[in-house]
Design an enzyme around this catalytic site. Sequence first.
Site, PDB file in Angstrom:
ATOM      1  N   HIS A   1     -28.228  17.365  45.329  1.00  0.00           N
ATOM      2  CA  HIS A   1     -27.889  16.079  44.719  1.00  0.00           C
ATOM      3  C   HIS A   1     -26.373  15.862  44.762  1.00  0.00           C
ATOM      4  O   HIS A   1     -25.896  14.766  45.054  1.00  0.00           O
ATOM      5  CB  HIS A   1     -28.412  16.057  43.280  1.00  0.00           C
ATOM      6  CG  HIS A   1     -28.127  14.780  42.599  1.00  0.00           C
ATOM      7  ND1 HIS A   1     -28.853  13.641  42.854  1.00  0.00           N
ATOM      8  CD2 HIS A   1     -27.155  14.428  41.738  1.00  0.00           C
ATOM      9  CE1 HIS A   1     -28.339  12.662  42.156  1.00  0.00           C
ATOM     10  NE2 HIS A   1     -27.313  13.108  41.465  1.00  0.00           N
TER      11      HIS A   1
ATOM     12  N   CYS B   1     -33.653   9.715  59.250  1.00  0.00           N
ATOM     13  CA  CYS B   1     -33.058   9.166  58.017  1.00  0.00           C
ATOM     14  C   CYS B   1     -32.648  10.245  57.017  1.00  0.00           C
ATOM     15  O   CYS B   1     -32.210   9.923  55.924  1.00  0.00           O
ATOM     16  CB  CYS B   1     -34.003   8.167  57.355  1.00  0.00           C
ATOM     17  SG  CYS B   1     -35.536   8.920  56.803  1.00  0.00           S
TER      18      CYS B   1
END
Length: 542
Positions: free
Chosen positions: A186, A470
């Site tokens: 993250h 992606c």
Amino acid sequence: MLASGAVLTGLGVGLSAISGEVFRVKPHQPLPVPAKHSGDKQSEIDKLKTAISNVSQELQQLAKKAGETSAEIFEALEMIVQDESLFDAAITEIETGWDAPTAFVNAVETFAELLSGDPTFEERLADIRDLAKRVAANIHGISLGLNLPEEGRYVIVGEDFSPADTAQFTKAVVGVITIQGGPTSHTAIICRSKSIPAVVSCAGAAELVDGVQVLVDPVGDRVVVEGKEADATQAISFVAKSAEPIIPVRANIGSLEDSIAAATTAAEGVGLFRTELLYLQSTAKPSKEKQIASYAEILKAAPEGPIVVRTIDAGSDKPVPFLDMPKEENPALGVRGFRLVGPHRDFIVDQLESLEEARKLSGREVWVMAPMIALTSEAIEFAELARKAGNFKVGIMVETPSIIYEIPNLKGVVDFISVGTNDLSQYLFASDRLHPSLGTLLNPWQPALIRALSVIAKECEAVSIYSGVCGESASDPAFAVVLAGMGFDSVSSSRSQVGAVRTALSSLDKSQAHDIYQAVLAAKTADEAKSIALAKLSLLAG
Ligand code: PEP
Ligand code: MG
């Protein structure tokens, strides 16, 4: 104590270097996700009463310390936290099975929704939601604050940072170093999107102490004690030789805010709209009306070009409370992504039908894709649902090794595929993508990942299926060149990287990109693969 000039290696995030003073962040636990209680309602009610009284005292203290204007805010919040109707609403939530912290958060959310629309209250909504967090944290015995400095230029150093942590980054945070975490953590994703230079997976940073000056040098994959910005490794300065990149560069988004921001870049549409990010805090299933409204707004705001929307990818690292998923021993290998079509088929159908309405309202070209497809039969099932629901191009994500070997069978089933290299690395290398110490296995330059990607590109070309990438790897300009050289038709990057990726892909032609990819295939390690690509690219650049 580390000597001046000591070099600590890790994995760089970003293209520019920064120097600043070390600020060590004390570790704390993240706030647990919404959960049900075990059946003892009275004990949940008692926990809630105690937490409310504790938070009320905290707010009184804060009001005393704050200046006149802020004191009023804390006093108002203190009245809200003590509000009886709010407490009764939380008890009703406990009665329906939610544990005390979740029940209070839900009650506050209902209260906040009632107040939304009232302009005088809109501004206070964030404070009220923060109140719910304070109560929840108090019940769990967690301290929420990172206590980051507000002024100055600091490089914050910690084990790894959660979404709640990164939300507290102040303007004084100019660089980030994590001891653990990897390129798909993250922290890496947020730093990339906020353009904060970072070095993750930097074990040596455990020895850094407050006050030391460091250079965060992401291009060099290193941190230098007392290093100067002038000593930083220079990113290749690509020079665009044509107006258009050799393959389109789209943007990744997860919210209306992202969509608006992506439209300010040169992205050609959206290559990944992560719909589950809209629902990470939702304990109630969003109605179709709500979905249509939010999707339409996001589609309207998005950069020109097709918009690839992914149906809900809940589970594992992305829990979605209202889906009420069973606890699993190994959630990354459990019922997640499109596998939710078993227990939650109605929600996936609702999503597709809402997307069709939003498509019509926005007048945009919408492609839909399903996450975590492992079998051709799953791709067939998704394609049938999607084509019945609306007028979309239909695709799947390639994130599991098994589906790579099924690509020939996807001819006539799907129009496109999009590779999620974050999860593909996780499953190819059997290494948890959030594991604090497995960053090396998740490095996109790993030769095995590069070979797997080249098989995907070739297989898709052979059966005329459009292919894109992606995952985070497509945000690295040099890696994007390698992907184009393999034959992928487009890449989708973190919005802060769209410009850099576009320039890299405009600096050479397809055959040069193909030569670079061919050269990289000779590498036996990730470092070697990256060095080969960078050496070739620097000859072309400038
Ligand atoms: C991926 O796995 O690479 C991907 C793009 O999906 P997410 O990161 O949302 O799982
Ligand atoms: Mg994924």
